[in-house]
Design an enzyme around this catalytic site. Structure first.
Site, PDB file in Angstrom:
ATOM      1  N   PRO A  23      48.890  62.218  62.258  1.00 14.61           N
ATOM      2  CG  PRO A  23      50.388  63.242  60.803  1.00 14.61           C
ATOM      3  CD  PRO A  23      49.336  63.544  61.819  1.00 14.61           C
TER       4      PRO A  23
ATOM      5  N   GLY B 123      55.113  68.398  54.608  1.00 13.66           N
ATOM      6  CA  GLY B 123      56.251  69.254  54.327  1.00 13.66           C
ATOM      7  C   GLY B 123      57.150  69.424  55.539  1.00 13.66           C
TER       8      GLY B 123
ATOM      9  CE1 TYR C 195      60.896  60.844  56.806  1.00 12.04           C
ATOM     10  CE2 TYR C 195      59.132  62.055  57.893  1.00 12.04           C
ATOM     11  CZ  TYR C 195      60.020  60.993  57.866  1.00 12.04           C
ATOM     12  OH  TYR C 195      60.043  60.078  58.897  1.00 12.04           O
TER      13      TYR C 195
ATOM     14  N   GLY D 143      52.909  66.565  72.287  1.00 15.28           N
ATOM     15  CA  GLY D 143      52.900  66.298  73.710  1.00 15.28           C
ATOM     16  C   GLY D 143      51.778  66.949  74.494  1.00 15.28           C
TER      17      GLY D 143
ATOM     18  N   GLY E 155      48.566  62.355  69.130  1.00 21.53           N
ATOM     19  CA  GLY E 155      49.186  61.206  68.497  1.00 21.53           C
ATOM     20  C   GLY E 155      49.111  59.930  69.297  1.00 21.53           C
ATOM     21  NE  ARG E 156      55.218  57.952  70.583  1.00 21.08           N
ATOM     22  CZ  ARG E 156      56.475  57.953  71.007  1.00 21.08           C
ATOM     23  NH1 ARG E 156      56.735  58.266  72.269  1.00 21.08           N
ATOM     24  NH2 ARG E 156      57.457  57.664  70.176  1.00 21.08           N
TER      25      ARG E 156
END
Length: 347
Positions: A25, A175, A179, A295, A316-317
């Protein structure tokens, strides 16, 4: 690198993934002003449909869950219709996609939803300013009442039902990462003395109630969860947190989640009270489908999966920089290096 990353993986009887690489995400803040997904978002997700599973950017369950500008929602009909375009495009391209359901809790800001209270477990303020809106300073939240908590559980379940209506293959409950749900799970942010605070059982209650309510609404096979046992983002660690997650993981082991996803930006981080890395800690207590993140390269993820450290990996990135990440890795082609200026547009 072994070929394990590109082998199909069966989550359960309902869902089989084409490979073990998930798109993590990634909050992009590119929805329109009504928090409706745009045509650019449709194209962005569809270009990445060869991931084994796409996890959508965090998507708020109701207005007061918003803590960043232009983050999409799943609580209005227009938002559901916007997401239908995304899910249809991904599925036409052969992909699968889960919606990540989000309430930011004390990281929300009244600026985004008309000046109402910010809800959190306790009146414990986050220091600092809102990313992408640095003129906004965080406010002291209002402790959620028991009625507030019951309504939040219902709203999570409704958002999950909305996600299925919008065509998602399932949902991941956010979760993690400091947040709302994570705030109940850590002593730094949860100072309650009622049935939602104090003991591991009480502090885990909200997370489990949300998870159980969503599973009752859409089925366990479509319900996943992300957690952060190690406090590291908008949160201070506390040695007592270990007991909370010991309890929570035991409870989750006895449920039938589609998967459990670790929330960490860098899995090389170590936490004294967890005895090392978050992924090592979770794997020692949770033996069903586990998603590692933080990572990893294709090579390091392949080695970790071969070693049994987790079953799937979220990337991710590199997915921002390389819409064709899967084919590049499969064909051993060079990857474009991620840079922060890539956040300015959806490609």
């Amino acid at each position: 690198m072994s070929d394990i990353l590109f082998q199909p993986y069966r989550l359960n009887k309902a869902l089989e993934l084409n490979n073990r690489i998930l798109m993590a995400p990634l909050t992009r803040c590119m929805a329109d002003d009504n928090l409706v997904p745009t045509d650019d978002m449709v194209a962005y997700y569809a270009r990445r449909a060869d991931a084994g599973l796409i996890i959508s950017e965090a998507t708020i369950i109701r207005p007061d869950g918003q803590g960043y500008p232009n983050t999409p929602g799943l609580f209005t009909d227009a938002q559901i219709q916007g997401w239908k375009k995304v899910t249809a495009a991904v599925q036409r391209a052969g992909g699968k996609i889960f919606a990540q359901l989000w309430h930011t809790g004390r990281v929300a800001h009244p600026y985004f939803f008309g000046g109402e209270d910010v809800l959190a477990p306790s009146a414990e303020k986050v220091e600092g300013t809102v990313p992408r809106r640095r003129e906004l300073t965080y406010v002291t939240p209002k402790p959620a009442t028991l009625n507030d908590i019951q309504q939040l559980v219902q709203d999570y379940a409704q958002a999950a039902a909305n996600a299925i209506e919008a065509g998602f293959d399932g949902v991941e409950i956010h979760g993690a990462n400091g947040y709302l749900i994570d705030q109940f799970l850590h002593h730094d942010s949860n100072k309650r003395s009622d049935e939602y605070g104090g003991s591991p059982e009480n502090m885990s209650r909200f997370a489990l109630e949300v998870t159980d309510a969503i599973a009752a609404s859409i089925g366990w096979e479509k319900t996943a969860l992300r957690i952060s046992p190690g406090a590291y983002f908008n949160m201070q660690g506390d040695a007592r947190d270990r007991q909370v997650f010991d309890y929570l993981l035991n409870e989750l082991q006895n449920r039938d989640l589609a998967y459990l996803h670790i929330g960490i930006f860098d899995d090389s981080m170590e936490f004294d009270y967890l005895g090392g890395r978050a992924s090592q800690y979770v794997r020692s207590r949770y033996h069903k489908t586990l998603v590692g993140v933080g990572g990893f390269t294709a090579d390091s993820a392949s080695q970790a999966i071969d070693a049994g450290e987790f079953d799937l990996v979220a990337i991710g990135r590199p997915f921002i920089a390389n819409p064709d990440y899967i084919s590049k890795v499969r064909n051993q082609q060079d990857l474009v290096t991620y840079t922060d200026d890539m956040l300015a547009t959806l490609v």
